[in-house]
Structure formats: C-alpha cells, structure tokens
Motif scaffolding. Structure first.
Motif, short mmCIF file in Angstrom:
data_model
loop_
_atom_site.label_atom_id
_atom_site.label_comp_id
_atom_site.label_asym_id
_atom_site.label_seq_id
_atom_site.Cartn_x
_atom_site.Cartn_y
_atom_site.Cartn_z
N GLU A 66 0.83 -1.21 0.00
CA GLU A 66 0.00 0.00 0.00
C GLU A 66 0.87 1.26 0.00
OE1 GLU A 66 -2.81 0.20 3.20
OE2 GLU A 66 -3.79 1.97 2.34
N ALA A 78 2.66 1.75 -3.34
CA ALA A 78 1.77 2.28 -4.39
C ALA A 78 1.61 3.79 -4.23
CB ALA A 78 0.41 1.57 -4.34
N ASN A 79 1.36 4.24 -2.98
CA ASN A 79 1.21 5.68 -2.72
C ASN A 79 2.49 6.44 -3.05
OD1 ASN A 79 -1.37 5.30 -1.84
ND2 ASN A 79 -0.82 5.16 0.32
N GLU A 113 2.97 6.70 -6.81
CA GLU A 113 2.07 7.71 -7.40
C GLU A 113 2.63 9.11 -7.12
OE1 GLU A 113 -2.13 7.05 -7.31
OE2 GLU A 113 -2.54 9.19 -7.13
N VAL A 142 -9.57 -4.70 -8.41
CA VAL A 142 -8.55 -3.73 -8.86
C VAL A 142 -8.89 -3.16 -10.24
CG1 VAL A 142 -6.98 -5.39 -10.00
CG2 VAL A 142 -6.03 -3.37 -8.84
N ALA A 180 -10.47 0.27 -10.00
CA ALA A 180 -9.74 1.38 -9.36
C ALA A 180 -9.62 2.53 -10.35
CB ALA A 180 -8.35 0.90 -8.92
N GLU A 225 -7.16 6.21 -8.32
CA GLU A 225 -5.71 6.22 -8.12
C GLU A 225 -5.02 6.03 -9.46
OE1 GLU A 225 -7.79 3.88 -7.08
OE2 GLU A 225 -7.56 3.41 -4.96
N THR A 250 -2.06 1.44 -7.74
CA THR A 250 -2.71 0.79 -6.62
C THR A 250 -1.99 -0.52 -6.29
OG1 THR A 250 -4.86 0.22 -5.68
CG2 THR A 250 -4.50 -0.41 -7.97
N THR A 310 -3.20 1.62 -12.71
CA THR A 310 -4.63 1.35 -12.90
C THR A 310 -4.99 1.49 -14.39
OG1 THR A 310 -5.11 3.67 -12.48
CG2 THR A 310 -5.20 2.17 -10.58
#
Ligand SMILES: O=C(O)[C@H](O)[C@@H](O)[C@H](O)[C@H](O)COP(=O)(O)O
Length: 266
Positions: A121, A124-125, A128, A173, A176, A179, A182, A198
C-alpha cells in the motif's frame, strides 16, 4: 513475413512467424517511438512490465539500437511490480535491470523503480507521488482530457488468463479509477502482493503495446481482440483501450492462432 492489420476497434495487430521476427519488429517500434518522443518532448517516458516481455526486448541491447537509441533521454517506470526485494528473482526491476537496463547507457537517476522497503500500500502511494512530481515537471506528459499521466509508451505482457500488468480477471482492482497506482495482496499469480498502474493510467498513454507469445495465450488473445459478444465478461486485456493513444499487439503466430483469421491481409 509479418501480417499486419488494423482491427476496427482493437488497435493494430502485428503477427509474426517466430520470436526472432517479433523481437526485431518490437525493437524497431520502440526505437521509432523513442526517436519521435525525444524530438517532440526532449525525453522518452517508458513503462515496463515483467514476464517474457523483457527477453523479447533483448534486441534493443544489440546493434544498431544500442548505438542509435538516445538512451540518455529515457525515463524508465514499471506498469507493475511484485512485492519482493529488488534483489529477488521475482522482481520485475531485477528482470529489467539484468536483461536490459545494465546493458545500455541509461542514466541511473532516470530509473524510477518501485520502493521495495515499503508495504504494498505504501509503495503504491509512494510511486504515485513520484509520478506526480514528474508530471509536474513534464518529464511525463499529462493527458489533455483528464489529469492522468500520459506515458509515451506502456509495454504490457498478457497472462493466459488475460491479465495485464497486475490487473487480474474479476478482481476489484479493475475498478480502481481514483488512483494512478494501486496495490493488491491476493494476486492469483504469485507473489500475492503487487503494485500496479490502474486502467485509467494505461488508457491515457500515448502508446500501449501488448506483447504476447505462445499457444497457451491463444484463447485469451481471441477473447481480448475478436468480437466475442456479451457472453464473455471482458478480460483485463480487452479493457486496454487507449482513449486517444495508439494500441499495438505484437503476437507470434501461436498466440494469434485462435483469432478470427478473416480480418487479416498480408
Ligand atoms: O509482473 C508480472 O507478472 C507482469 O507484469 C505480468 O503482467 C506479465 O507481463 C504477464 O503475466 C505475462 O507474463 P509472461 O509473458 O511471462 O507470461
């Protein structure tokens, strides 16, 4: 001799006799897009996947491409990564590093791999965030119809189940939308933890290539490309539909063997 056809709504199909021919065409295609992008924007932002794709890109490390491609202008990203250390045999970063990036003069600071010291998690953040910074400076272009990043090229492989990147059939997913990047923790293909672009990001790219070889993928290729009707829920590979960009399928003849052949001409 390759067969090439523009399918009415599934992009361009390039079907090759063998992997050698496919590899040459793929290297030519990537080199041409790199040249066009460097001419237009001064950089080439390319996203890779894992699997057999990297081996099929091998000719880029050979003459003439190793000398003619403007490697210093390349910025490398990953459309998906597995939740393992970068030194692990399953790492998509390691695969690309060993098979391609260590063999050509890419600038190390242009290689934007996914952080392997974070949870899926968090990674992924974090990824991004990295992409947002590079969109801001226009190292990565931006879509003119949404705020999505517009990669110059996203390269995808496809599994026999029709998955692309780490977007698996019937998995939430696929929905999604908010985002850019993800994560999943229950991948049907090991390892279970994965980070992935995504669909909106994939479909905002200027160019998307799906590279598929082997008879075990023929049924999924048929379901992803042919008009199969509403009885078949769309495979992730069928959901790859660049809004304004160009989609090209690189197939060997085994992967293409179940396509409705009527649509091809030599
Ligand atoms: O990390 C991954 O697993 C990939 O990015 C994945 O989407 C891959 O491209 C396909 O599974 C095809 O892999 P093969 O070409 O090896 O079948």
């Amino acid at each position: 001799m390759a067969l090439s056809e523009v399918h009415k709504d599934r992009g361009e199909l390039r079907i090759h006799e063998n992997l050698d021919e496919l590899g040459t065409d793929l290297a030519d295609y990537i080199a041409e897009l790199s040249e066009a992008s460097v001419k237009e924007r001064g950089v080439f932002a390319i996203a890779l996947s894992g699997g057999s794709l990297i081996g099929l890109m091998g000719k880029l490390c050979e003459a003439p491409y190793n000398k003619t491609v403007d490697w210093a202008k390349w910025y490398i990203f990953w459309a998906d990564e597995r939740g393992v250390a970068k030194t692990h045999a399953d790492s998509n970063y390691k695969l690309a590093k060993d098979g391609l990036l260590s063999k050509v003069p890419i600038v190390p600071s242009h290689v934007h791999s996914i952080n392997d010291s974070l949870s899926a998690e968090e990674a992924a953040n974090d990824y991004e965030f990295v992409i947002r910074q590079l969109v801001r400076t226009r190292t990565i272009s931006v879509s003119d119809i949404s705020d999505s990043p517009k990669f110059d090229l996203i390269l995808l492989g496809m599994g026999a189940d029709g998955h692309v990147a780490s977007l698996f059939p019937n998995h939430p997913v696929l929905d999604a939308n908010n985002e850019w990047v993800t994560f999943i923790t229950n991948s049907p293909k090991p390892p279970p933890e994965r980070i992935t672009f995504t669909l909106p990001v994939i479909n905002s790219a200027s160019n998307v290539a799906v590279v598929v070889a082997g008879e075990d993928k023929a049924e999924a290729v048929h379901l992803a490309i042919d008009d199969v009707g509403p009885d078949h829920p769309p495979l992730p590979a069928r959901m790859v539909q660049p809004t304004k960009g160009k989609l090209v399928w690189f197939l060997d003849k085994l992967a293409a063997s179940k396509l409705d052949s009527s649509q091809f001409s030599e």
